[in-house]
Design an enzyme around this catalytic site. Structure first.
Site, mmCIF file in Angstrom:
data_model
loop_
_atom_site.group_PDB
_atom_site.id
_atom_site.type_symbol
_atom_site.label_atom_id
_atom_site.label_comp_id
_atom_site.label_asym_id
_atom_site.label_seq_id
_atom_site.Cartn_x
_atom_site.Cartn_y
_atom_site.Cartn_z
ATOM 1 N N ASP A 1 54.484 26.088 42.324
ATOM 2 C CA ASP A 1 53.283 26.606 41.652
ATOM 3 C C ASP A 1 52.115 26.495 42.627
ATOM 4 O O ASP A 1 51.910 25.461 43.256
ATOM 5 C CB ASP A 1 53.020 25.780 40.386
ATOM 6 C CG ASP A 1 51.910 26.385 39.550
ATOM 7 O OD1 ASP A 1 52.227 27.064 38.542
ATOM 8 O OD2 ASP A 1 50.722 26.192 39.930
ATOM 9 N N ASN B 1 41.411 33.048 41.828
ATOM 10 C CA ASN B 1 41.144 34.233 41.009
ATOM 11 C C ASN B 1 39.673 34.328 40.606
ATOM 12 O O ASN B 1 39.054 35.379 40.742
ATOM 13 C CB ASN B 1 42.002 34.187 39.739
ATOM 14 C CG ASN B 1 43.253 35.071 39.906
ATOM 15 O OD1 ASN B 1 43.306 35.883 40.835
ATOM 16 N ND2 ASN B 1 44.220 34.898 39.024
ATOM 17 N N HIS C 1 40.820 39.175 41.326
ATOM 18 C CA HIS C 1 42.264 39.312 41.119
ATOM 19 C C HIS C 1 42.995 39.891 42.312
ATOM 20 O O HIS C 1 44.134 39.540 42.589
ATOM 21 C CB HIS C 1 42.555 40.154 39.865
ATOM 22 C CG HIS C 1 42.379 39.361 38.620
ATOM 23 N ND1 HIS C 1 43.306 38.428 38.190
ATOM 24 C CD2 HIS C 1 41.368 39.309 37.712
ATOM 25 C CE1 HIS C 1 42.883 37.867 37.089
ATOM 26 N NE2 HIS C 1 41.687 38.378 36.759
ATOM 27 N N ASP D 1 46.168 38.383 43.963
ATOM 28 C CA ASP D 1 47.447 39.076 44.158
ATOM 29 C C ASP D 1 47.935 38.923 45.593
ATOM 30 O O ASP D 1 49.131 38.713 45.842
ATOM 31 C CB ASP D 1 47.304 40.571 43.832
ATOM 32 C CG ASP D 1 47.232 40.826 42.319
ATOM 33 O OD1 ASP D 1 47.468 39.855 41.565
ATOM 34 O OD2 ASP D 1 46.948 41.970 41.916
ATOM 35 N N GLU E 1 51.516 32.212 38.691
ATOM 36 C CA GLU E 1 51.613 31.758 40.071
ATOM 37 C C GLU E 1 52.847 30.886 40.285
ATOM 38 O O GLU E 1 52.944 30.158 41.229
ATOM 39 C CB GLU E 1 50.325 31.032 40.472
ATOM 40 C CG GLU E 1 50.050 29.704 39.787
ATOM 41 C CD GLU E 1 49.348 29.829 38.407
ATOM 42 O OE1 GLU E 1 49.498 30.880 37.745
ATOM 43 O OE2 GLU E 1 48.674 28.865 38.026
#
Lengths: 431, 119, 205
Positions: free
Chosen positions: A310, A318, A323, A327, A353
């Site tokens: 994670d 973010n 975003h 990404d 994530e």
């Protein structure tokens, strides 16, 4: 002369065929027993009279021309016997089913007494032969009809089905139009070449090796293959390859039938792939995970690992950079992990994530080491705008009686502990 | 006596010459294998009798006959042909041939020809 | 046997004999069928089966329908007499011999047989007479063949060296014409050569 003629008459009488003597005017001078029996006309009745009185329907112009030819050339002449009977009509006595009610005759006109312009007409009954011929002709017509249907079918196959024939050494001997057209070749370019050299994308592919193995065992193989066209475009083919064996069970040739499943494959791939990272999605991962659990050979000493990774502080990335940057972090993470894992490992995006990895043939100790290797690799990444990031790992291994839920629970527990103990670390949870 | 024998077949020429020599051993024979050569030889040698075949390559007998009759309207031409249909006979006689004899030539035929044309 | 065993002299003799035979045939037809023909120079070839196939390919059109009559003859010399007519010629012949504008297939077949009969017997008889021998004729048969499949593949095995005598028979006023093939194989070719040798010896004697 009379003496010789008597002799001739005796011969005529005993013949198994019809014999008559006529002159150029068609007056009958001899009529043998065979004719008496088969026509019902007695020789006393007909001899000295003209044939026209008994058989008015006969074409006398043609008959007399033949008699003249026979006498003039001193040679036998014949009637055509191939289509229908053209001489006198003689009824057939055959009672069982017959195509012919009157005899089919083979008629030969030969010189007899040229000085008196007399010829001998010999008649052979060839009805049985003729019937056989007619039946044969009928059958031939049926065959011709079938052939034309077959030809049409062949045409349909040729233009619509991708089929390749090879010899026993897998060298192409023939292909359908559909095949050569689809792959962008002329048929002549293909014939004589080896099938695999032309278009198999990956000859070390397990499918391909399995196919070779099965074919060597003279068995039929079917499966999906990734191959390429002449222009190197990759396509997926559903393939059936069958060997043809001779009487001694030796392979004579192979026939391969192909069906383009590229579109189907693309859709299939879409349904198992995470669109952002191109890794397997959760659904596919569950499928593979289940398969791995089902394998019977796992023991205490030979087991497999499950990792959950994670990204640390991903919510901040973010929130801070937006975003799109978030990404980019996930994609970088996916790429790094893809580069780090073994070919037999299964990597997927679990969601958000979180990434999951299955590690076959690995115990807890090794799995933890591998996880730490990945952790270090991620630590090394430099992501534009964001800079350095880290990830936390939870690790567990399979043990007898485990389910997906049980293993996921333990890995999640490990991840929880890693986060709690300061992030950027690996925590193992034993079964 | 000069004789011209015209035939594309060597066999036909040989047969004819052999039969001829039985009666005219001293004959001076010229041979031609087609009409064109025949016409040239006719011009240069002016033979007493010409034996002429009809079906030949290059120039056939009909054409050669016409040309020979133009050169000398009194030429003595004997057509020796395998074509024995009456209309062929009528045609060559109309063109000026003295006789038409069916192939192959034998002694009897040769005697008849020589009696009519030479003696 | 080698082709060179059949010298140009042999071929010349055979050609001339064929010429005479053809003349007789034309005359017979004029006499018996009242049809006047034009004579053509016969063509002679000694070849093998492949040569024959090639020859037929050139002589006949593949997209034409033909009436093919075959008649066997046997004796000291033997072989096959083949007469080939286009369906148009055959129909004209049927029309001419049977006085009908639309002759049926059986009429045409019989007319073709009749013409072939006269042709084969006169030609072969005259040829054999010149060679001082005799032959027997067998009943002819006619078939309708599309294209130039005059000889089936299975037939090709039976012949080695073949002598082809081919010529055209033409009756212009009736628009009738046909091609004649006389096929003979090894033994006949050898015998034919012997007979021609005898003839040549007589001639040179």
């Amino acid at each position: 002369m009379t003496h010789t003629l008597d002799h001739c008459n005796i011969v005529f009488e005993s013949l198994e065929n019809g014999t008559l003597v006529v002159d150029e005017e068609c007056t009958v001078w001899s009529w043998n027993k065979w004719l008496e029996i088969n026509t019902g006309i007695a020789s006393e009745t007909i001899i000295g009279n003209n044939l026209t009185a008994f058989y008015p329907e006969l074409d006398y112009k043609g008959f007399q021309r033949k008699i003249r030819t026979t006498l003039r050339l001193a040679t036998p002449t014949f009637y055509d016997a191939s289509l229908s009977n053209r001489f006198i009509t003689i009824p057939r006595k055959k009672v069982t089913t017959s195509l012919l009610t009157s005899m089919q005759l083979q008629v030969t006109i030969s010189p007899y007494i040229p000085s008196l312009k007399r010829v001998m007409v010999s008649i052979h009954d060839i009805s049985d032969l003729h019937e056989l011929k007619m039946t044969l002709q009928h059958r031939m017509m049926e065959i011709a009809k079938l052939n034309s249907v077959l030809k049409q079918d062949k045409q349909i196959i040729d233009t619509n089905l991708m089929i390749v024939k090879t010899d026993c050494g897998c060298l192409i001997t023939d292909t359908t139009e559909a095949f050569s057209h689809f792959f962008g070749y002329e048929k002549e370019e293909l014939v004589g070449n080896s099938l695999s050299s032309i278009f198999v994308a990956n000859k070390h592919d397990t499918e391909f090796l399995q196919m070779k193995d099965l074919l060597q065992k003279k068995q039929k193989w079917s499966g999906e293959m990734e191959v390429h066209k002449k222009n190197r475009q990759q396509v997926w083919m559903d393939t059936v390859i069958s060997p043809y064996l001779d009487e001694t069970s030796e392979i004579v040739s192979y026939t391969a039938i192909y069906h383009d499943i590229t579109d189907k494959k693309r859709i299939e791939l879409l349904s198992v792939t995470d669109p952002l990272t191109k890794l397997y999605n959760r659904q596919k991962f569950n499928e593979v995970f289940e398969e791995m659990l089902m394998r019977q050979h796992w023991t205490e000493d030979n087991t497999f690992g499950l990792l959950i990774a994670d990204v640390d502080y991903f919510k901040n990335v973010n929130d801070t950079y937006g975003h799109q940057v978030g990404d980019a972090v996930l994609i970088a993470m996916a790429d790094t992990l893809t580069g780090a894992i073994r070919t037999s490992d299964i990597l997927a995006r679990w969601g958000g994530e979180e990434f999951v990895i299955l590690l076959p043939d690995m115990d807890m100790e090794k799995a933890a080491l591998v996880a730490d290797k990945y952790r270090q690799a991620i630590e090394q990444m430099n992501i534009p705008e964001v800079g350095l990031i880290t990830a936390s790992f939870g690790v567990t291994v399979f043990s007898k009686g485990d389910t997906q839920e049980k293993m996921m629970y333990r890995a999640d527990l490990g991840l929880y502990r890693a986060k709690k103990n300061g992030r950027n670390r690996v925590e193992s949870v034993l079964p | 006596m000069k004789i011209l024998v015209v035939d594309d077949s060597k066999l036909a020429r040989l047969t004819l010459i052999k039969t001829l020599k039985e009666y005219e051993p001293s004959a001076e024979v010229y041979e031609a294998e087609n009409g064109a050569i025949a016409v040239e030889l006719f011009k240069s040698e002016n033979p007493r009798v010409v034996f002429l075949d009809l079906t030949m390559p290059v120039m056939d007998g009909y054409e050669a006959l016409k040309l020979i009759m133009q050169i000398d309207p009194h030429a003595q031409v004997v057509v020796v042909s395998a074509d024995i249909q009456t209309h062929a006979q009528e045609q060559v006689l109309a063109l000026g041939a003295k006789l038409m004899v069916p192939k192959p030539i034998n002694s009897e035929k040769m005697v008849g020809i020589l009696q009519q044309l030479v003696f | 046997m080698q082709t060179d065993e059949f010298s140009s002299d042999h071929l010349d003799v055979l050609k001339e004999l064929m010429n005479i035979a053809m003349g007789n045939a034309t005359a017979s037809i004029a006499d018996l069928l009242q049809a006047f023909g034009t004579m053509h120079i016969p063509h002679l070839t000694i070849t093998d089966m492949d040569g024959l196939k090639k020859y037929i390919d050139e002589a006949l059109k593949y997209d034409e329908k033909y009436y093919v009559t075959k008649q066997l003859f046997g004796g000291i010399i033997g072989g096959e007499f083949i007469f080939v007519m286009t369906d148009e010629s055959a129909a004209n012949l049927g029309n001419y011999l049977y006085d009908v504008s639309q002759p049926n297939d059986a009429d045409i077949m019989d007319a073709v047989i009749e013409l072939t009969n006269i042709l084969s017997s006169t030609i072969i008889s005259r040829l054999t007479e010149e060679l001082k021998t005799k032959v027997q004729f067998f009943a002819p048969s006619t078939e309708i063949i599309s294209g130039n499949h005059l000889i089936g593949d299975e037939d090709t095995l039976n012949y080695h060296k073949i002598i082809i005598v081919s010529t055209v028979m033409e009756f212009q006023s009736h628009k009738i014409s046909g091609q004649i093939f006389i096929l003979a194989r090894d033994e006949t070719i050898i015998r034919l050569r012997e007979l021609i040798d005898q003839k040549l010896e007589e001639l040179y004697a």
